[in-house]
Design an enzyme around this catalytic site. Structure first.
Site, mmCIF file in Angstrom:
data_model
loop_
_atom_site.group_PDB
_atom_site.id
_atom_site.type_symbol
_atom_site.label_atom_id
_atom_site.label_comp_id
_atom_site.label_asym_id
_atom_site.label_seq_id
_atom_site.Cartn_x
_atom_site.Cartn_y
_atom_site.Cartn_z
ATOM 1 N N TYR A 115 30.167 -18.406 -4.686
ATOM 2 C CA TYR A 115 30.693 -17.187 -4.076
ATOM 3 C C TYR A 115 31.939 -17.485 -3.240
ATOM 4 C CZ TYR A 115 30.804 -12.738 -1.568
ATOM 5 O OH TYR A 115 31.205 -11.531 -1.040
ATOM 6 N N SER A 134 35.946 -11.646 1.658
ATOM 7 C CA SER A 134 34.739 -12.031 2.390
ATOM 8 C C SER A 134 35.074 -13.189 3.318
ATOM 9 C CB SER A 134 33.650 -12.477 1.412
ATOM 10 O OG SER A 134 32.563 -13.060 2.099
#
Length: 164
Positions: free
Chosen positions: A84, A71
């Site tokens: 995250y 990501s």
């Protein structure tokens, strides 16, 4: 699972680790232990366990391919995304370090950064965003297929999906 695959086929050609959880978008000091455990567990520890369980089977393949979903959050360091972001940065480091260990064999390991994609996780992360402006996962899938081909030579790269 690795034992069943070993017994039945004796090798594994392609491993894709795509599961991920967002956790809470919240100030770092408010992240609970439960959230840390879930986010790091799914996004980092499970892929590490898959590497441990499946490396020998992937090496037994003529052209084993291991793919992991990264990501942009792994490098953006956005406010409120600590859990995250940290989990994806750790995943990137894990896979890229492992890829260096694989330089002596046909097995390759790469990361795919799909970018903003029309998923439930993205809707949770950006609730005001129009999902129709984002690529559907079906548009991203061919990149995974490309990286899984026996002719693919990239190893240890973060490959970013580019629309169109």
């Amino acid at each position: 699972l690795a034992g069943v695959i070993a017994e039945r086929w004796g090798k594994l050609d392609i491993l894709v680790c795509n599961a991920g959880v967002l956790g809470q978008i919240t100030p770092a000091h408010q992240i609970t232990a439960k959230t840390w455990n879930e986010v790091l567990g799914v996004n980092t520890i499970v892929p590490a366990r898959f590497i441990r369980a499946f490396e020998a089977l992937l090496r037994a393949s003529d052209a084993g391919r291991a793919l992991f979903t990264s990501s942009g959050a792994s490098t953006s360091r956005r406010a409120y995304w600590a859990a995250y972001s940290a989990s994806k940065a750790a995943l990137d480091a894990l896979v890229q370090s492992w890829a260096k260990e694989l330089e002596d064999c046909a097995l390759t390991a790469n990361l795919v950064d799909p970018g903003a994609t029309r998923t439930k996780m993205r809707a949770k992360a950006a609730p005001g965003e129009d999902p129709e402006t984002l690529p559907h996962p079906d548009e991203v899938a061919p990149l995974f297929v490309e990286l899984a081909l026996p002719s693919e030579t990239r190893n240890g790269e973060i490959v970013k999906f580019e629309r169109g």
